[in-house]
Design a protein around this motif. Structure first.
Motif, PDB file in Angstrom:
ATOM      1  N   ARG A   1       0.841  -1.186   0.000  1.00 34.04           N
ATOM      2  CA  ARG A   1       0.000   0.000   0.000  1.00 34.04           C
ATOM      3  C   ARG A   1       0.880   1.241   0.000  1.00 34.04           C
ATOM      4  O   ARG A   1       1.916   1.262   0.636  1.00 34.04           O
ATOM      5  CB  ARG A   1      -0.919   0.003   1.228  1.00 34.04           C
ATOM      6  N   VAL A   2       0.443   2.251  -0.700  1.00 35.04           N
ATOM      7  CA  VAL A   2       1.200   3.488  -0.742  1.00 35.04           C
ATOM      8  C   VAL A   2       0.255   4.648  -0.557  1.00 35.04           C
ATOM      9  O   VAL A   2      -0.957   4.503  -0.592  1.00 35.04           O
ATOM     10  CB  VAL A   2       1.948   3.641  -2.085  1.00 35.04           C
ATOM     11  N   GLY A   3       0.821   5.801  -0.429  1.00 34.08           N
ATOM     12  CA  GLY A   3      -0.017   6.983  -0.360  1.00 34.08           C
ATOM     13  C   GLY A   3       0.411   7.876   0.771  1.00 34.08           C
ATOM     14  O   GLY A   3       0.949   8.947   0.567  1.00 34.08           O
TER      15      GLY A   3
ATOM     16  N   LEU B   1       6.094   4.387  -5.864  1.00 34.12           N
ATOM     17  CA  LEU B   1       6.254   5.389  -4.816  1.00 34.12           C
ATOM     18  C   LEU B   1       7.061   4.800  -3.667  1.00 34.12           C
ATOM     19  O   LEU B   1       6.809   3.687  -3.219  1.00 34.12           O
ATOM     20  CB  LEU B   1       4.884   5.843  -4.302  1.00 34.12           C
ATOM     21  N   GLY B   2       8.039   5.548  -3.203  1.00 40.13           N
ATOM     22  CA  GLY B   2       8.883   5.088  -2.124  1.00 40.13           C
ATOM     23  C   GLY B   2       9.967   4.133  -2.548  1.00 40.13           C
ATOM     24  O   GLY B   2      10.759   3.685  -1.729  1.00 40.13           O
ATOM     25  N   ALA B   3      10.029   3.805  -3.825  1.00 41.49           N
ATOM     26  CA  ALA B   3      11.018   2.841  -4.305  1.00 41.49           C
ATOM     27  C   ALA B   3      11.898   3.414  -5.399  1.00 41.49           C
ATOM     28  O   ALA B   3      13.109   3.229  -5.378  1.00 41.49           O
ATOM     29  CB  ALA B   3      10.319   1.579  -4.811  1.00 41.49           C
ATOM     30  N   ALA B   4      11.320   4.097  -6.371  1.00 41.86           N
ATOM     31  CA  ALA B   4      12.103   4.617  -7.493  1.00 41.86           C
ATOM     32  C   ALA B   4      12.949   5.798  -7.055  1.00 41.86           C
ATOM     33  O   ALA B   4      12.588   6.562  -6.152  1.00 41.86           O
ATOM     34  CB  ALA B   4      11.184   5.025  -8.632  1.00 41.86           C
ATOM     35  N   GLY B   5      14.087   5.962  -7.739  1.00 37.74           N
ATOM     36  CA  GLY B   5      14.987   7.055  -7.417  1.00 37.74           C
ATOM     37  C   GLY B   5      14.813   8.266  -8.293  1.00 37.74           C
ATOM     38  O   GLY B   5      15.441   9.297  -8.052  1.00 37.74           O
ATOM     39  N   SER B   6      13.967   8.176  -9.331  1.00 32.66           N
ATOM     40  CA  SER B   6      13.714   9.313 -10.213  1.00 32.66           C
ATOM     41  C   SER B   6      12.388   9.094 -10.915  1.00 32.66           C
ATOM     42  O   SER B   6      11.840   7.980 -10.940  1.00 32.66           O
ATOM     43  CB  SER B   6      14.835   9.472 -11.250  1.00 32.66           C
ATOM     44  N   ALA B   7      11.877  10.170 -11.524  1.00 29.34           N
ATOM     45  CA  ALA B   7      10.612  10.064 -12.239  1.00 29.34           C
ATOM     46  C   ALA B   7      10.745   9.244 -13.516  1.00 29.34           C
ATOM     47  O   ALA B   7       9.765   8.680 -13.995  1.00 29.34           O
ATOM     48  CB  ALA B   7      10.085  11.462 -12.570  1.00 29.34           C
TER      49      ALA B   7
ATOM     50  N   TRP C   1       3.305  12.551  -0.603  1.00 32.65           N
ATOM     51  CA  TRP C   1       2.157  13.296  -0.118  1.00 32.65           C
ATOM     52  C   TRP C   1       1.011  13.062  -1.087  1.00 32.65           C
ATOM     53  O   TRP C   1       1.165  13.278  -2.308  1.00 32.65           O
ATOM     54  CB  TRP C   1       2.454  14.805  -0.067  1.00 32.65           C
ATOM     55  N   GLU C   2      -0.118  12.646  -0.573  1.00 34.03           N
ATOM     56  CA  GLU C   2      -1.284  12.402  -1.431  1.00 34.03           C
ATOM     57  C   GLU C   2      -0.912  11.534  -2.627  1.00 34.03           C
ATOM     58  O   GLU C   2      -1.233  11.840  -3.769  1.00 34.03           O
ATOM     59  CB  GLU C   2      -1.894  13.731  -1.905  1.00 34.03           C
ATOM     60  N   ASN C   3      -0.195  10.459  -2.322  1.00 32.16           N
ATOM     61  CA  ASN C   3       0.212   9.512  -3.372  1.00 32.16           C
ATOM     62  C   ASN C   3       1.111  10.145  -4.427  1.00 32.16           C
ATOM     63  O   ASN C   3       1.069   9.754  -5.600  1.00 32.16           O
ATOM     64  CB  ASN C   3      -1.010   8.892  -4.063  1.00 32.16           C
TER      65      ASN C   3
END
Length: 773
Positions: free
Chosen positions: A31-33, A122-128, A533-535
């Protein structure tokens, strides 16, 4: 059944095509967000794996068909894809880190493998612009040729201009990357790019890959990742193959224009180990007047064993291909009706290639550390006959030439990751080392109908049959260090530095072009991540990189034809870049990223393999925007939309103009998938490759290329399926690739500076029958 990091038993309720949003509810997903106070992440064989003790309230679906639970503690956290070398710096900080007590191993929590674009990073990748492509996407995607599996990377285009057995032409982030320059590719940690190659620097041929054996593709872009070095300034892709297949299978394909393909792979369990043999054969003629007659064989054999904490694997691969080819043709000859779109001005061009490799991989894991050692050795051979200018040099025997490259390569890499808590901050240290040795024999020869002959140009100069013949010994070594720190619930950082040392020794046919060169560079890098923040997460990153030039170009002092003096090229050239971006999950199953990037190069110096000389290009600047989206509407439907725009210009003043020839400007890819796991399924994909400047003054431009491909099929059962693939559904007469240069299309024709193109193939259909056993 032997368990390992890539092939663990499916959890209860695991199902097919989580890529499209199905989940049985047998166990909760990641879960993320909301901020995740004790959230850590790592890379495991280039696959993102997320750990969290405290999860937010929003469920992110879907999951993959092959959900995997890997028992690891949250302390066994982040490893950043140890594919390359690095440089160990910050001695004071490292000393503090190594003296601190490792984080105690808490109770174990399940890890979730990110298997595709529908999974949240989210919370895993190091860049967009970082991501993972899962096996479902690779398998279900409509691909005309093997290299197109890399078009799953947003903004990437692969084309072909001369026969199916030749390496593809790569386009990404404002680059015409030729056959691999500035785009690094690895296969289970083994580099595919070949430096100081007979046909082009960084030559990366993907034909030795069987696409069905690829489980994941982990990609990054830009220069902020210490684990990546040479050839990676624009981007990098790490392909990871299965240790154990989800199921054994046989696939048979047949289609128009002499297309046939047979491929099979199966698991064999012996004494707690898994053998994975695979075999592929392919033949394709194409629509060309002079048939390609492309034939290739691939043999793959993997042996894997160990447990989850001490996995090991040996991989042996063998590839051989041969083909005739139709090179690009001058636009005037086609418009004047002298040749058809699918004809050639030289029907004796083509080539043959081989690659044979052996790899060994060993790992050891503890609750707070992970070490890995990989070794590879391979032999490659290429003989390539081309003719791009027809009769520009010799109006009697034409301009055909042969390029050869034979080499032995050996190398390896070791990396260590340590998870610690320092001053109450979760910190992950990664240090890695890589070394590589290439023993190369390559040459450039003047030929007529594949026979080596001397030629005479209009000025009476002799172009000898043997233009260049060189023995090259090239070595490289590097070291990197990277630290990832979770500062707060909403702030984490990644910083490190990389150092590289290159040495090349050239023994040339011309003594003046023999010599040795050594060069080294230090490349600091860093990134900051804010959120979630807010996913939603925000990224800011940047750093220094480099690309290498052909070793022959670094020692060449005399033009092999004219005898005129030539300035040697720099062996290593500095690059600089930065990126800012955003990643958001607006709703379950929808992931969207937006990235703005910039990249400068001190010089685009390249060795011109077709001429045997070095051309010093100019300093350049590129910047652009990439927007990537994946949305699963339901358990059956999924949609992709990726947009990329780039601006590429030379940075200096020159009367020739500021444009960088061939630089991609606009790329649009879109797709819609329907996959209910039973009965009918389908995939429709659009690919738009926009117009681009072909000359520095922008006086000649390419046309746009738009292709629509369709795949639909029927599953008779869980084990058997029949699919039909239709390529170029609109039967467009676009160009696969376009160039602008001077040529003479016939002995009595005038010399013209004009566009030359290789057409896309007309619409064609293929049938694919797959049986699992």
């Amino acid at each position: 059944m032997t368990t390992n990091e890539h092939s663990l038993p499916q959890p209860p309720g695991a199902n097919r095509s989580g890529r499209l949003g199905r989940h049985s509810g047998a166990r909760p997903l990641r879960r993320v967000g909301q901020p995740q106070k004790e959230h850590l992440h790592r890379y495991y064989d280039s696959v993102l794996i997320s750990y969290s003790k405290k999860v937010s309230k929003q469920l992110v679906e879907p999951r993959s068909k092959h959900d995997e639970t890997i028992p690891r503690s949250p302390a066994f956290a982040a490893h950043r894809c140890g594919i390359g070398p690095a440089w160990l710096v910050g001695l004071g900080g490292i000393a503090v880190a190594m003296s601190a007590e490792p984080k105690a191993a808490p109770e174990r929590w399940p890890a979730v493998v990110i298997t595709g674009r529908a999974d949240s990073l989210l919370g895993a990748a190091g860049s967009a612009s970082e991501g993972v492509i899962g096996s479902d996407q690779i398998r279900d995607r409509v691909t005309f040729r093997i290299g197109e599996i890399l078009e799953t990377i947003p903004g990437t285009i692969l084309t072909q201009h001369a026969g199916g057995g030749k390496a593809n032409q790569y386009f990404l982030r404002g680059f015409n990357l030729d056959h691999g320059t500035d785009f690094a590719i690895t296969l289970d940690g083994m580099p595919m790019n070949l430096p100081t190659h007979g046909h082009g620097q960084g030559y990366a041929d993907l034909n030795p890959i069987i696409p069905e054996l690829i489980e994941h593709i982990h990609y990054v872009k830009g220069v902020s990742f210490p684990a990546w070095g040479d050839f990676s300034s624009a981007g990098a892709a790490a392909l990871s193959s299965y240790r154990r297949l989800p199921a054994s299978w046989i696939r048979a394909e047949a289609g128009m224009y002499g297309y046939a393909r047979f491929v099979t792979a199966w698991n064999v369990n012996v004494d707690q180990t898994t053998w994975l043999p695979a075999l592929e054969f392919l033949h394709h003629d194409g629509p060309w007047r002079n048939k390609d007659d492309f034939q290739k064989w691939n043999v793959h054999l993997s042996w894997a064993g160990g447990d989850a904490d001490t996995p090991w694997q040996l991989i042996c691969r063998s590839y051989h291909g041969r083909w005739d080819s139709t090179d690009q043709i001058p636009e005037s000859a086609w418009r004047e009706g002298r040749i058809s779109r699918f004809a050639s001005l030289d029907d004796t061009t083509g080539g043959q290639a081989a690659r044979h490799s052996l790899q060994a991989r060993f790992e050891r894991h503890t609750p707070a550390t992970r070490s890995r050692f990989q070794w590879y050795g391979f032999r490659t051979d290429l003989d390539l006959w081309s003719n791009f200018t027809y009769y520009l040099v010799d109006t009697n025997r034409g301009d055909q030439f042969q390029q050869t490259d034979q080499r032995w390569v050996t190398g390896g890499q070791w990396d260590l990751r340590v998870d610690q808590v320092i001053a109450n901050l979760e910190t992950i240290h990664t240090v890695g080392l890589q070394a590589r040795l290439d023993a190369i024999e390559n040459g450039l020869f003047q030929t007529w109908r594949r026979r080596r002959v001397d030629k005479i140009d209009e000025m009476g100069r002799i172009w000898p049959a043997v233009m260049r013949r060189d023995d090259i010994l090239q070595t490289s070594a590097g070291l990197f260090y990277e630290a990832e720190v979770n500062w707060t619930d909403w702030l984490r950082s990644r910083s490190g530095v990389r150092g590289d040392l290159y040495h090349v020794e050239v023994k040339s046919r011309l003594p003046q072009n023999s010599g040795e060169r050594t060069a080294g560079l230090l490349s600091p890098k860093g990134a900051i991540v804010l959120g979630p923040w807010e996913n939603t997460e925000l990224y800011l990153e940047g750093g220094f990189g480099f690309h290498s030039n052909d070793g022959r170009g670094a020692t060449t002092r005399v033009d092999p034809v004219t005898g005129d003096p030539v300035d040697p090229a720099d062996l290593l050239v500095r690059t600089y870049g930065a990126e800012t971006g955003i990643r958001t999950v607006p709703r379950p199953g929808w992931q969207s990223t937006l990235a703005g990037w910039w990249l400068d190069m001190d010089s685009e110096l390249l060795f011109l393999g077709d001429a045997g000389t070095t051309e010093a290009s100019r300093p350049s600047r590129r910047y652009g925007v990439e927007w990537a989206n994946y949305l699963a509407f339901s358990t059956n439907w999924g949609v992709e939309l990726d947009l990329a725009w780039s601006h590429a210009r030379f940075r200096d003043e020159d009367p020739a103009g500021p444009h960088i020839p061939g630089s991609v400007e606009t790329v649009v890819t879109a797709g819609v998938s329907y996959d209910p796991a039973r009965r009918w399924f389908g995939n429709l994909r659009l690919r738009f490759f926009g117009p681009r400047a072909l000359l520095e003054d922008n006086s000649l431009r390419s046309e746009a290329t738009l292709l629509l491909n369709l795949r639909f099929g029927y599953r008779f059962s869980d084990r058997a399926a029949l699919a039909v693939e239709i390529f170029n559904l609109l039967d467009r007469r676009d160009h696969d690739i376009t160039y602008a240069y001077e040529s003479r299309s016939a002995p009595d024709a005038p010399v013209r500076l004009e566009r030359h193109f290789h057409p896309v193939e007309p619409w064609q259909a293929r049938a694919v029958f797959t049986v699992q056993f």
